[in-house]
Design an enzyme around this catalytic site. Structure first.
Site, mmCIF file in Angstrom:
data_model
loop_
_atom_site.group_PDB
_atom_site.id
_atom_site.type_symbol
_atom_site.label_atom_id
_atom_site.label_comp_id
_atom_site.label_asym_id
_atom_site.label_seq_id
_atom_site.Cartn_x
_atom_site.Cartn_y
_atom_site.Cartn_z
ATOM 1 N N HIS A 38 0.840 -1.395 -0.118
ATOM 2 C CA HIS A 38 0.040 -0.049 -0.067
ATOM 3 C C HIS A 38 0.864 1.262 -0.051
ATOM 4 C CE1 HIS A 38 1.061 -0.652 4.110
ATOM 5 N NE2 HIS A 38 0.834 0.649 4.396
ATOM 6 N N HIS A 123 5.707 6.017 -2.246
ATOM 7 C CA HIS A 123 6.266 4.688 -2.300
ATOM 8 C C HIS A 123 5.461 3.601 -1.794
ATOM 9 C CE1 HIS A 123 7.326 5.722 1.914
ATOM 10 N NE2 HIS A 123 7.431 4.342 1.959
#
Length: 180
Positions: A38, A123
């Protein structure tokens, strides 16, 4: 309960590409389970059930449109010579859209006393490194241009994280779907 706001990776092709890279990069590190991949938009930390209801109410006031993120490249925090985390980045446009959404989340949660612990950097963590593994610059350079595919963003979630000896267990508290 320990909580955070996140966008999950659900595109099967993207997940397959990430799994291939996790198998290809040969280091002594724990890969993040595919179902746990995630973007963390904001980490909230420990909150009460009562506070979570207020957070959910605030998050549901956010308006956003769907957007696409092209997941690209592999890098490390804090740096390849002393890595603690290996991560996948995004294309410029998708990254900007994530930053804008993170700012909207930050803005609605500030009145509840939540402030980001660090500047948001789009990221996805794919490895957590506990032991010293040495310089992995060469391995990362080989994957620097890897394109993992496109993730469509149509919602984000308030998630609960339970830390265990085998790794975190995430569960959904609320899904906030796009509203134009």
């Amino acid at each position: 309960m320990r909580t955070f706001v996140a966008i999950e990776i659900s595109n099967v092709d993207v997940l397959d590409s990430i799994k291939k890279i996790q198998n290809k990069i040969n280091i002594d590190a724990k890969p993040v389970n595919l179902e746990n991949l995630h973007f963390t938009l904001q980490f909230l930390g420990e909150i009460t059930d009562e506070k979570s209801k207020k957070v959910i109410e605030s998050l549901n006031n956010i308006e956003f449109s769907s957007f696409r993120i092209n997941l690209k490249g592999v890098a490390a925090f804090p740096k390849p010579k002393f890595p603690r985390v290996i991560w996948i980045g995004t294309d410029e446009n998708g990254g900007q859209m994530l930053i804008q959404l993170a700012k909207k989340i930050e803005k609605v949660l500030e009145p509840l006393g939540f402030f980001p612990d660090k500047r948001f950097k789009p990221h996805i963590t794919i490895f957590r490194i506990k032991k010293k593994v040495g310089d992995i610059t060469k391995e990362l350079n080989e994957q620097k241009m890897t394109d993992f595919g496109i993730q469509e963003v149509v919602s984000f979630k308030l998630k609960k994280s339970k830390l265990t000896s085998t790794g975190p267990i995430y569960s959904d508290l609320e899904e906030i779907k796009l509203r134009k």
